[in-house]
Design a protein around this motif. Sequence first.
Motif, short mmCIF file in Angstrom:
data_model
loop_
_atom_site.label_atom_id
_atom_site.label_comp_id
_atom_site.label_asym_id
_atom_site.label_seq_id
_atom_site.Cartn_x
_atom_site.Cartn_y
_atom_site.Cartn_z
N ILE A 58 2.78 6.62 -7.02
CA ILE A 58 1.78 7.52 -7.60
C ILE A 58 2.09 8.98 -7.26
O ILE A 58 1.91 9.88 -8.08
N GLN A 59 2.59 9.22 -6.05
CA GLN A 59 2.84 10.58 -5.59
C GLN A 59 4.10 11.18 -6.20
O GLN A 59 4.10 12.34 -6.65
N TYR A 60 5.18 10.40 -6.28
CA TYR A 60 6.49 10.98 -6.63
C TYR A 60 6.94 10.73 -8.06
O TYR A 60 7.79 11.47 -8.56
N VAL A 120 0.84 -1.21 0.00
CA VAL A 120 0.00 0.00 0.00
C VAL A 120 0.87 1.25 0.00
O VAL A 120 0.67 2.18 -0.80
N VAL A 121 1.85 1.29 0.89
CA VAL A 121 2.73 2.46 0.99
C VAL A 121 3.55 2.63 -0.29
O VAL A 121 3.71 3.76 -0.79
N ALA A 122 4.06 1.51 -0.84
CA ALA A 122 4.85 1.60 -2.07
C ALA A 122 4.00 2.12 -3.23
O ALA A 122 4.46 2.93 -4.05
N THR A 123 2.75 1.67 -3.32
CA THR A 123 1.84 2.15 -4.37
C THR A 123 1.62 3.65 -4.25
O THR A 123 1.72 4.39 -5.24
N MET A 124 1.34 4.10 -3.06
CA MET A 124 1.09 5.53 -2.84
C MET A 124 2.33 6.36 -3.14
O MET A 124 2.24 7.46 -3.71
N PRO A 156 1.30 7.17 -17.10
CA PRO A 156 0.52 7.38 -15.88
C PRO A 156 1.18 6.72 -14.68
O PRO A 156 1.54 5.53 -14.74
N SER A 157 1.36 7.44 -13.60
CA SER A 157 2.01 6.90 -12.41
C SER A 157 1.20 5.76 -11.80
O SER A 157 1.78 4.81 -11.24
N THR A 158 -0.12 5.85 -11.89
CA THR A 158 -0.97 4.76 -11.37
C THR A 158 -0.67 3.46 -12.10
O THR A 158 -0.56 2.39 -11.48
N LEU A 159 -0.54 3.53 -13.42
CA LEU A 159 -0.25 2.34 -14.21
C LEU A 159 1.12 1.77 -13.84
O LEU A 159 1.28 0.55 -13.70
N VAL A 160 2.11 2.63 -13.68
CA VAL A 160 3.45 2.18 -13.32
C VAL A 160 3.42 1.46 -11.97
O VAL A 160 4.04 0.40 -11.80
N ALA A 161 2.71 2.03 -11.01
CA ALA A 161 2.63 1.41 -9.69
C ALA A 161 2.00 0.03 -9.75
O ALA A 161 2.49 -0.93 -9.14
N VAL A 221 -2.39 -3.29 -3.76
CA VAL A 221 -2.07 -2.21 -4.70
C VAL A 221 -3.32 -1.39 -5.01
O VAL A 221 -3.27 -0.15 -5.07
N LEU A 222 -4.45 -2.06 -5.18
CA LEU A 222 -5.70 -1.34 -5.42
C LEU A 222 -6.09 -0.50 -4.20
O LEU A 222 -6.63 0.60 -4.35
N ILE A 223 -5.81 -1.02 -3.01
CA ILE A 223 -6.07 -0.24 -1.80
C ILE A 223 -5.22 1.03 -1.81
O ILE A 223 -5.71 2.12 -1.50
N GLY A 224 -3.97 0.90 -2.22
CA GLY A 224 -3.10 2.07 -2.32
C GLY A 224 -3.62 3.08 -3.34
O GLY A 224 -3.59 4.29 -3.10
N VAL A 225 -4.12 2.57 -4.47
CA VAL A 225 -4.70 3.45 -5.48
C VAL A 225 -5.90 4.21 -4.90
O VAL A 225 -6.04 5.43 -5.08
N MET A 226 -6.75 3.50 -4.17
CA MET A 226 -7.94 4.13 -3.61
C MET A 226 -7.58 5.12 -2.50
O MET A 226 -8.23 6.16 -2.34
N PHE A 227 -6.52 4.82 -1.75
CA PHE A 227 -6.08 5.79 -0.74
C PHE A 227 -5.62 7.09 -1.40
O PHE A 227 -5.85 8.19 -0.87
N MET A 228 -4.99 6.98 -2.55
CA MET A 228 -4.57 8.19 -3.27
C MET A 228 -5.78 8.93 -3.83
O MET A 228 -5.79 10.17 -3.90
N VAL A 229 -6.82 8.17 -4.22
CA VAL A 229 -8.07 8.81 -4.64
C VAL A 229 -8.68 9.57 -3.47
O VAL A 229 -9.17 10.70 -3.62
N VAL A 230 -8.62 8.98 -2.29
CA VAL A 230 -9.14 9.64 -1.08
C VAL A 230 -8.38 10.94 -0.82
O VAL A 230 -8.98 12.00 -0.58
N ILE A 231 -7.05 10.87 -0.89
CA ILE A 231 -6.23 12.06 -0.64
C ILE A 231 -6.51 13.14 -1.68
O ILE A 231 -6.59 14.33 -1.36
N GLY A 232 -6.69 12.73 -2.93
CA GLY A 232 -6.96 13.70 -3.98
C GLY A 232 -8.37 14.25 -3.94
O GLY A 232 -8.62 15.38 -4.38
N THR A 233 -9.31 13.46 -3.39
CA THR A 233 -10.70 13.89 -3.33
C THR A 233 -10.95 14.83 -2.16
O THR A 233 -11.68 15.82 -2.29
N PHE A 234 -10.37 14.53 -1.02
CA PHE A 234 -10.60 15.34 0.18
C PHE A 234 -10.07 16.76 -0.03
O PHE A 234 -8.95 16.96 -0.51
N LYS A 235 -10.89 17.75 0.30
CA LYS A 235 -10.50 19.15 0.15
C LYS A 235 -9.75 19.60 1.41
O LYS A 235 -10.34 20.06 2.38
#
Length: 527
Positions: free
Chosen positions: A169-171, A162-166, A180-185, A331-345
């Motif tokens: 995607i982030q860096y 999860v941490v590696a996926t995030m 796309p960083s998501t695809l690479v992860a 890995v999908l959990i990591g993707v969704m966590f990044m969606v959460v971070i990107g969605t939250f204002k």
Amino acid sequence: MSFLKQLSPLSPKDDVLSGLTVALALVPEAVAFALVAQVDPLLGLYAAFIIGLVTSVFGGRPGMISGATGAIAVVLVSLVAQHGVEYLFAAVVLMGILQIIFGAFQLGKFIRLVPYSVFLGFVNGLALVIFLAQMKQFQIKDADGVYQWIQGTPLIIMLVLVVATMAIIQYLPKLTKAVPSTLVAIVALSVAVYLFNLDTRTVGDISSVAGDLPKFHIPSVPFTLETLWIVLPYAIIMALVGLIESLLTLNLVDALTETRGQANRESMAQGLANFVTGLFGGMGGCAMVGQSIININSGGSGRLSGITAALALLAIILLGAPLIEQIPVAVLIGVMFMVVIGTFKWSSLRLFGRVPHLDLIITGIVMIVTVFADLAVAVILGVILSALVFAWEHAKKIRVQKFTNDGGNTVYELIGPIFFASIHNFQELFQPNEDAQDVIIDFKRSRVADHSALEAIDQLAERFEKAGKRLHLVHLSPECRLLLNKAGDLVEVNVVEDPVYAVAAGLTSKEIDAYAMRSKKSGAASH
């Protein structure tokens, strides 16, 4: 060539390349959202393909991407758990019908009534719902069928993935944006799990995603009123949630492209897409904020970009299922966590002390209701609360300037709107027993907003009548004069200077004109 120009007014090449990029990003999210809804991942992929294709062709916002989303997925969880997947299909079909009706009656404009405080609560609540849904992936059934939290080495492996996926995607975009960083992860960590033979669950362990072309399938449910009452609440909630998220996303894309989308056309396209999806085994969906932004930033601005993304996704379903099944769930959990971070204002956390406290309270209420109830109820409640707060604040602004004119008459110059929330304060502004024999109320700096205000004015006229005073109202609209007719000779209306503006429904222009003419004649006679 002209047809291609309609699909891609600016650059067909950019639309195609952008569509391919979006398709690759759609796969993990479609699978992840299907897992959130606790259904076969293939249902998410089918929904992403069908909804994406239909809305791209018929929608009112070229360049916007639609598919399976978390907002719809979280609504479906309890329906699937209690009644099964066939009821899901029936609810999605009914959802589509409701959205078509919404668009046909041109109700899309009402999205403008959603205040920004409600939008913040909606978005932040959605982020929390998606986050909480991922916690279920850290549980597994034991031999007795009871869910237990994963512990020991399997938990450590999941957390590392999860941490590696995030992190990727982030860096990775800071180094290159060529892919796309998501695809690479997803690719890199799936290969790592395979090469090192790590003990962790994959998509294939949960369900097969191998599929053919979506097949026409009428939901296998009893066509009875009982079934309707089961699916109708879910259909209404999904229809509202889908339209709210789609139309808010449309406004966002409008701002990014500096163009104007068609809200009602998009509403009907979303409805048609979900209607078709339900008949072809999809889980339903709506516009996707993340994918739409990816598409716009990648150069996709025409309908061709969405069509390309949908067709590319279909190719992945038909040919790439064995590869998708190797994707680790972590890995999908990591993707969704990044969606959460990107969605939250996150900027909303800095609003304390900078915006009215009541706005922050409304944002918090909407967020909490979104988490513990559903998105549609939260947004509707937020709009109602915002309207009540607005009414309360404006109700306090009504006031008068009182003076005596050269003729010895008491004059009240009314300032501020008169409506249902301000009528109590309005009545307290006048003291008939303390005024001169003739009292003038000037409405030049006031507006009568609703029927409650008209009744309040009529009650005021009765108070002055009981006090034995003559009341004169000036700068009052024709509608007010008509409804105040029972005040009779006690009310004098200054017709010559009165502005004409509508304040009440149910009166025809002929009625208003006829009464205005009678008032002019009586006014001329009184002078």
